[in-house]
Design an enzyme around this catalytic site. Structure first.
Site, PDB file in Angstrom:
ATOM      1  N   LYS A  46       2.130  -3.856   7.220  1.00  0.00           N
ATOM      2  CA  LYS A  46       2.541  -4.049   5.768  1.00  0.00           C
ATOM      3  C   LYS A  46       3.979  -3.584   5.480  1.00  0.00           C
ATOM      4  CE  LYS A  46      -0.201  -4.659   3.034  1.00  0.00           C
ATOM      5  NZ  LYS A  46      -0.699  -6.069   2.331  1.00  0.00           N
ATOM      6  N   TYR A  57      -1.623  -0.725  11.066  1.00  0.00           N
ATOM      7  CA  TYR A  57      -1.834  -1.239   9.760  1.00  0.00           C
ATOM      8  C   TYR A  57      -0.604  -1.211   8.866  1.00  0.00           C
ATOM      9  CZ  TYR A  57      -3.140  -1.627   4.882  1.00  0.00           C
ATOM     10  OH  TYR A  57      -3.432  -1.749   3.503  1.00  0.00           O
ATOM     11  N   THR A  73       0.920  -1.053  -0.013  1.00  0.00           N
ATOM     12  CA  THR A  73      -0.008  -0.170   0.127  1.00  0.00           C
ATOM     13  C   THR A  73       0.818   1.305   0.078  1.00  0.00           C
ATOM     14  OG1 THR A  73      -1.517   1.311   1.405  1.00  0.00           O
ATOM     15  CG2 THR A  73      -0.150  -0.479   2.379  1.00  0.00           C
ATOM     16  N   ASP A  74       0.286   2.235  -0.544  1.00  0.00           N
ATOM     17  CA  ASP A  74       1.123   3.636  -0.292  1.00  0.00           C
ATOM     18  C   ASP A  74       1.139   4.286   1.221  1.00  0.00           C
ATOM     19  OD1 ASP A  74      -1.558   4.568  -0.030  1.00  0.00           O
ATOM     20  OD2 ASP A  74      -1.660   6.020  -1.542  1.00  0.00           O
ATOM     21  N   GLU A  75       0.177   3.581   1.976  1.00  0.00           N
ATOM     22  CA  GLU A  75       0.495   3.734   2.978  1.00  0.00           C
ATOM     23  C   GLU A  75       1.656   3.703   3.991  1.00  0.00           C
ATOM     24  OE1 GLU A  75      -3.213   3.391   5.564  1.00  0.00           O
ATOM     25  OE2 GLU A  75      -4.373   3.203   3.860  1.00  0.00           O
TER      26      GLU A  75
HETATM   27  P1  NAD Z   1      -9.953  -7.060   2.293  1.00  0.00           P
HETATM   28  O1  NAD Z   1      -9.978  -6.950   3.953  1.00  0.00           O
HETATM   29  O2  NAD Z   1     -11.305  -6.792   1.497  1.00  0.00           O
HETATM   30  O3  NAD Z   1      -9.473  -8.535   2.070  1.00  0.00           O
HETATM   31  C1  NAD Z   1      -8.774  -9.180   2.722  1.00  0.00           C
HETATM   32  C2  NAD Z   1      -8.900 -10.881   2.726  1.00  0.00           C
HETATM   33  O4  NAD Z   1      -7.755 -11.324   3.266  1.00  0.00           O
HETATM   34  C3  NAD Z   1     -10.177 -11.359   3.064  1.00  0.00           C
HETATM   35  O5  NAD Z   1     -10.920 -12.051   2.163  1.00  0.00           O
HETATM   36  C4  NAD Z   1      -9.629 -12.099   4.466  1.00  0.00           C
HETATM   37  O6  NAD Z   1     -10.516 -13.194   4.601  1.00  0.00           O
HETATM   38  C5  NAD Z   1      -8.302 -12.902   3.878  1.00  0.00           C
HETATM   39  N1  NAD Z   1      -7.431 -13.095   5.104  1.00  0.00           N
HETATM   40  C6  NAD Z   1      -7.074 -12.088   6.055  1.00  0.00           C
HETATM   41  N2  NAD Z   1      -6.257 -12.703   7.039  1.00  0.00           N
HETATM   42  C7  NAD Z   1      -5.809 -13.869   6.409  1.00  0.00           C
HETATM   43  C8  NAD Z   1      -4.907 -14.898   6.598  1.00  0.00           C
HETATM   44  N3  NAD Z   1      -4.417 -14.727   7.828  1.00  0.00           N
HETATM   45  N4  NAD Z   1      -4.884 -15.929   5.907  1.00  0.00           N
HETATM   46  C9  NAD Z   1      -5.615 -15.916   4.676  1.00  0.00           C
HETATM   47  N5  NAD Z   1      -6.505 -15.069   4.305  1.00  0.00           N
HETATM   48  C10 NAD Z   1      -6.689 -14.102   5.050  1.00  0.00           C
HETATM   49  O7  NAD Z   1      -8.919  -6.255   1.888  1.00  0.00           O
HETATM   50  P2  NAD Z   1      -8.445  -5.486   0.425  1.00  0.00           P
HETATM   51  O8  NAD Z   1      -9.308  -4.187   0.630  1.00  0.00           O
HETATM   52  O9  NAD Z   1      -9.195  -6.550  -0.707  1.00  0.00           O
HETATM   53  O10 NAD Z   1      -6.925  -5.358   0.333  1.00  0.00           O
HETATM   54  C11 NAD Z   1      -6.337  -6.488  -0.224  1.00  0.00           C
HETATM   55  C12 NAD Z   1      -4.646  -6.234  -0.151  1.00  0.00           C
HETATM   56  O11 NAD Z   1      -4.460  -4.967  -0.680  1.00  0.00           O
HETATM   57  C13 NAD Z   1      -4.355  -6.036   1.160  1.00  0.00           C
HETATM   58  O12 NAD Z   1      -3.057  -6.441   1.411  1.00  0.00           O
HETATM   59  C14 NAD Z   1      -4.063  -4.588   1.222  1.00  0.00           C
HETATM   60  O13 NAD Z   1      -3.185  -4.222   2.446  1.00  0.00           O
HETATM   61  C15 NAD Z   1      -3.944  -4.059   0.055  1.00  0.00           C
HETATM   62  N6  NAD Z   1      -4.122  -2.764  -0.435  1.00  0.00           N
HETATM   63  C16 NAD Z   1      -5.681  -2.178  -0.061  1.00  0.00           C
HETATM   64  C17 NAD Z   1      -6.066  -1.118  -0.666  1.00  0.00           C
HETATM   65  C18 NAD Z   1      -7.320  -0.790  -0.308  1.00  0.00           C
HETATM   66  O14 NAD Z   1      -7.615   0.584  -0.370  1.00  0.00           O
HETATM   67  N7  NAD Z   1      -8.551  -1.514  -0.136  1.00  0.00           N
HETATM   68  C19 NAD Z   1      -5.271  -0.299  -1.122  1.00  0.00           C
HETATM   69  C20 NAD Z   1      -3.720  -0.537  -1.278  1.00  0.00           C
HETATM   70  C21 NAD Z   1      -3.495  -1.813  -0.827  1.00  0.00           C
HETATM   71  P1  TYD Z   2     -10.222   4.448   5.013  1.00  0.00           P
HETATM   72  O1  TYD Z   2     -11.359   4.111   3.920  1.00  0.00           O
HETATM   73  O2  TYD Z   2     -10.315   3.873   6.167  1.00  0.00           O
HETATM   74  O3  TYD Z   2      -8.948   4.512   4.162  1.00  0.00           O
HETATM   75  P2  TYD Z   2      -7.240   4.829   4.700  1.00  0.00           P
HETATM   76  O4  TYD Z   2      -7.282   5.230   6.112  1.00  0.00           O
HETATM   77  O5  TYD Z   2      -6.759   3.368   4.647  1.00  0.00           O
HETATM   78  O6  TYD Z   2      -6.819   5.801   3.839  1.00  0.00           O
HETATM   79  O7  TYD Z   2     -10.501   6.203   4.808  1.00  0.00           O
HETATM   80  C1  TYD Z   2     -10.205   7.153   4.091  1.00  0.00           C
HETATM   81  C2  TYD Z   2     -10.273   8.522   4.752  1.00  0.00           C
HETATM   82  O8  TYD Z   2     -11.864   8.643   5.238  1.00  0.00           O
HETATM   83  C3  TYD Z   2      -9.516   8.731   5.758  1.00  0.00           C
HETATM   84  O9  TYD Z   2      -9.036  10.192   5.647  1.00  0.00           O
HETATM   85  C4  TYD Z   2     -10.269   8.823   6.931  1.00  0.00           C
HETATM   86  C5  TYD Z   2     -11.656   9.075   6.554  1.00  0.00           C
HETATM   87  N1  TYD Z   2     -12.603   8.435   7.161  1.00  0.00           N
HETATM   88  C6  TYD Z   2     -13.751   9.078   8.021  1.00  0.00           C
HETATM   89  O10 TYD Z   2     -13.634  10.393   7.836  1.00  0.00           O
HETATM   90  N2  TYD Z   2     -14.618   8.418   8.423  1.00  0.00           N
HETATM   91  C7  TYD Z   2     -14.924   7.003   8.449  1.00  0.00           C
HETATM   92  O11 TYD Z   2     -15.832   6.722   9.004  1.00  0.00           O
HETATM   93  C8  TYD Z   2     -13.875   6.375   7.788  1.00  0.00           C
HETATM   94  C9  TYD Z   2     -13.945   4.906   7.853  1.00  0.00           C
HETATM   95  C10 TYD Z   2     -12.990   7.072   7.210  1.00  0.00           C
END
Ligand code: NAD
Ligand code: TYD
Length: 334
Positions: free
Chosen positions: A151, A147, A123-125
């Site tokens: 990562k 988190y 992630t970019d985070e």
């Molecule tokens: P999500 O929370 O929707 O899904 C995570 C999945 O991983 C779920 O199906 C869960 O059951 C599975 N999981 C969790 N722990 C596990 C374990 N110990 N063993 C096997 N499976 C397990 O997440 P997402 O939003 O789809 O993110 C997927 C990936 O992309 C993550 O690695 C996250 O860090 C990365 N990512 C997400 C975002 C975003 O905005 N959502 C952005 C950048 C990177």
């Molecule tokens: P989020 O979807 O949790 O993603 P991330 O923190 O990984 O970027 O949050 C996105 C932005 O929205 C972040 O600035 C926090 C804000 N936010 C709220 O203001 N209210 C909420 O209930 C949530 C979940 C996030």
């Protein structure tokens, strides 16, 4: 590539990646390995062709289970993670176990099995917050919440296996991803589903002008696929949406798309350590032929329509484990 193990394939981006692969390559077989935590949902892959999609319930922090599932796969793409910042603030144990120990098991299994490609979705985070400009892959890591720290830890373990053992690890760092099938704890699906129901949108006070770069989920999947097939082992690739928006802009768009007004905006106390702005430069991945394609307005409209038309998917989620989480999370925010 004929057989790809996708870990976390029952989650938001992992399931989209499986749909993407099955669509694009008729000869591919996917081994979907997922623990089915609260965020894992087999509804997300219900349309996957069973002849080309094998689901295995398992934990990436269980080395034996990972070894057994990964045997015979040409590549592994790790999406499995604990993925929500606010939950990591409430308790980080599972974040460290899955996002660090779990990644160790994947790269150790790949070392033993001589897997040809290992892609770690990050992630970019991990860069932390930036006021102006955009981070490059060579910039230092500065994660600021449990988190993103976990990562970053997973990435470092993975990269150490490239340096020490030659495991062909590639890392991608994607920006905030949005689209259908996203668990409604993340801000966009939370706000969309709350707005559909006429409930308040809990915007973190002081954070309403925070900036995120919005990446449509299919663009994220295409970026991961590009890095997987054309990337160089040992390298890191940023995947940006090139759609920076303040949270208040996104919130107003949600209200417009759901026909609601600003009376739903409900300021609540801020997230501790709230990162102000994420921004990354994705020129390195563009040089491999990828670029984000989705226009933000169109992606938002498509996503809002999907949540309006697929209440069957999110209503049962919002009444289950989610309800207890929501009450705990937002009660403590007043
Ligand atoms: P999500 O929370 O929707 O899904 C995570 C999945 O991983 C779920 O199906 C869960 O059951 C599975 N999981 C969790 N722990 C596990 C374990 N110990 N063993 C096997 N499976 C397990 O997440 P997402 O939003 O789809 O993110 C997927 C990936 O992309 C993550 O690695 C996250 O860090 C990365 N990512 C997400 C975002 C975003 O905005 N959502 C952005 C950048 C990177
Ligand atoms: P989020 O979807 O949790 O993603 P991330 O923190 O990984 O970027 O949050 C996105 C932005 O929205 C972040 O600035 C926090 C804000 N936010 C709220 O203001 N209210 C909420 O209930 C949530 C979940 C996030």
């Amino acid at each position: 590539m004929k057989r790809i193990m996708v870990t976390g394939g029952a989650g938001f981006i992992g399931s989209a990646f499986i749909r993407y692969q099955l669509r694009r390559d008729p000869g591919i077989h996917i081994v979907n390995f997922d623990k089915l935590t609260y965020a894992g949902n087999l509804d997300n892959v219900k349309d996957a062709d069973p002849a080309r999609h094998t689901f295995i319930r398992g934990d990436i922090a269980d080395l034996d289970a990972v070894l057994a599932a990964m045997e015979g796969c040409d590549a592994v793409v790790n999406f499995a993670a604990e993925s929500h910042v606010d939950r990591s603030i409430m308790g980080a144990t599972e974040f460290l176990r899955t996002n660090v120990d779990g990644v160790y098991c994947i790269v150790e299994a790949a070392r033993r099995l001589k897997t040809e490609r290992v892609l770690l979705v990050s992630t970019d985070e991990v860069y932390g917050s930036i006021d102006t400009g955009a981070f490059l892959e060579s910039d230092r890591l500065n994660p600021r919440n449990p988190y993103s720290a976990a990562k970053a830890g997973g990435e470092l373990v993975g990269r150490s296996f490239f340096e020490t053992f030659g495991v062909p690890v590639i890392v991608t760092r994607g920006s905030n991803t949005y689209g259908p099938y996203q668990y409604p704890e993340k801000v966009l699906p939370l706000f969309l589903t709350n707005a559909i129901d006429g409930e308040g949108l809990p915007i973190y006070r002081g954070g309403e002008h925070n900036v995120r770069d919005w990446l449509f989920v299919d663009d994220h999947c295409a970026g991961i696929d590009t890095a997987l097939r054309r990337g160089t082992p040992g390298e890191i690739y940023n995947i940006a949406g090139e759609n920076e928006r303040e949270l208040i802009t996104l919130t107003r768009k949600v209200l417009e798309l759901t026909g609601r007004d600003e009376s739903l905006i409900q300021p609540v106390p801020d997230r501790p350590g709230h990162d102000k702005r994420y921004a990354i430069d994705c020129g390195k991945l563009k040089a491999l032929g990828w670029q984000p394609a989705m226009d933000w307005e169109e992606g938002m409209a498509l996503t809002a329509r999907w949540y309006r038309e697929n209440e069957w998917w999110w209503r049962k989620i919002k009444t289950g484990e989610f309800r207890a989480y929501y009450e705990r999370q937002y009660r403590q925010r007043g």
